[in-house]
Design an enzyme around this catalytic site. Structure first.
Site, PDB file in Angstrom:
ATOM      1  N   HIS A   1       0.864  -1.195   0.000  1.00  0.00           N
ATOM      2  CA  HIS A   1       0.000   0.000   0.000  1.00  0.00           C
ATOM      3  C   HIS A   1       0.895   1.238   0.000  1.00  0.00           C
ATOM      4  O   HIS A   1       1.980   1.241   0.581  1.00  0.00           O
ATOM      5  CB  HIS A   1      -0.922   0.011   1.221  1.00  0.00           C
ATOM      6  CG  HIS A   1      -1.915   1.132   1.165  1.00  0.00           C
ATOM      7  ND1 HIS A   1      -1.633   2.383   1.660  1.00  0.00           N
ATOM      8  CD2 HIS A   1      -3.159   1.195   0.633  1.00  0.00           C
ATOM      9  CE1 HIS A   1      -2.686   3.167   1.439  1.00  0.00           C
ATOM     10  NE2 HIS A   1      -3.624   2.472   0.820  1.00  0.00           N
TER      11      HIS A   1
ATOM     12  N   GLU B   1      -3.314   2.125  -7.496  1.00  0.00           N
ATOM     13  CA  GLU B   1      -3.717   3.266  -6.680  1.00  0.00           C
ATOM     14  C   GLU B   1      -2.702   4.388  -6.852  1.00  0.00           C
ATOM     15  O   GLU B   1      -1.660   4.396  -6.181  1.00  0.00           O
ATOM     16  CB  GLU B   1      -3.769   2.866  -5.209  1.00  0.00           C
ATOM     17  CG  GLU B   1      -4.719   1.739  -4.898  1.00  0.00           C
ATOM     18  CD  GLU B   1      -5.172   1.759  -3.444  1.00  0.00           C
ATOM     19  OE1 GLU B   1      -6.325   2.047  -3.204  1.00  0.00           O
ATOM     20  OE2 GLU B   1      -4.330   1.522  -2.563  1.00  0.00           O
TER      21      GLU B   1
END
Ligand code: PEP
Length: 259
Positions: A97, A169
């Site tokens: 992430h 992302e």
């Protein structure tokens, strides 16, 4: 891809009680949606995983962890091992992430060790990739995504491809400071990701769901989920209230012709 994927990473926002309440609501609100056409997955904080696993039916909500150490045990203070996650019955873990990469300084090589450890322990690895605003400004987004994929998935063998999923992302699009990405830009990057996955895994690449995440909200969910290379939405802020996430999922499924 036959299935659409909807996921949320709860980051460091919900207590154990809040997590269980949220999951219980999500399960009740979405129970009628046919799971052969969609998967809903949620990644709570470590402290809430045990209670979460007892509270939800895995047929409706797949639980996963936000991070993991690649080692099974040892001198790794503060870390959680694959065996510890398996002990709770979990089979999904995220690696890479943007906050792990950019706040905690994790490298592509470390994400790769996590991915390989996850698949070797029978888990699905969700590898997050994304360029920074600076990468985008210098027009190296494609190179950055390719590097993150090639290193992050290095050594994954064909038999384990079904245990991989990717979330694109863009760092500049995530969180309170993020700006939503234009659908045309998302499609361009997803197409690049698809090409890279095909180079790595040949036709098996088609088995890897590629999700989009970054400021997904009820206003843009439809235009993102209907993009040809988007297999699902990975939602942060707009998902943390159960009614909102339920509505977003239904809206997106309808737009994609899956409702
Ligand atoms: C995220 O942080 O992974 C994310 C997708 O957040 P948000 O939807 O809030 O931008």
């Amino acid at each position: 891809m036959d299935k659409l994927y909807f996921g949320s990473n709860l980051k460091m926002y919900k207590t154990v009680r809040e997590t269980v309440d949220f999951l219980t609501q999500m399960e009740a609100l979405t129970k009628d949606i046919d799971r052969s056409g969609m998967e809903l997955f949620i990644l709570p904080s470590f402290t809430a995983l045990d209670a979460a696993a007892k509270a939800v039916d895995p047929a409706y909500i797949r639980l996963g962890a936000q991070n993991m150490c690649w080692e099974e045990q040892g001198q790794f203070t503060g870390e959680i091992s694959p065996l510890m996650l398996r002990e709770l019955g979990l089979d999904l873990v995220m690696a890479g992430h943007s906050e792990r990469r950019h706040v905690f300084g994790e490298t592509d090589m470390e994400e790769n060790r996590k991915v390989l450890s996850a698949v070797s322990h029978g888990m699905t690895a969700l590898l997050c990739i994304g360029e920074t605003a600076e990468d985008k400004r210098f027009s190296v987004s494609r190179e950055v995504l390719r590097r993150q994929l090639k290193i992050g998935l290095f050594g994954v063998v064909q038999e384990d491809v079904s245990r991989i999923r990717v979330a694109y992302e863009p760092v500049w699009s995530i969180g309170t400071q993020g700006t939503p990405a234009e659908p045309a830009y998302v499609e361009e990057m997803h197409a690049e990701i698809q090409r890279c996955l095909e180079e790595l895994f040949g036709e098996m690449a088609g088995e890897i769901p590629v999700l989009y995440g970054g400021s997904v909200n009820p206003q843009n969910a439809e235009s993102l989920i209907t993009l040809p290379s988007v297999d699902g939405l990975y939602v942060g802020r707009a998902a943390w209230q159960a009614e909102n996430f339920n509505l977003l999922i239904r809206q997106a499924m309808q737009a994609a012709g899956k409702a």
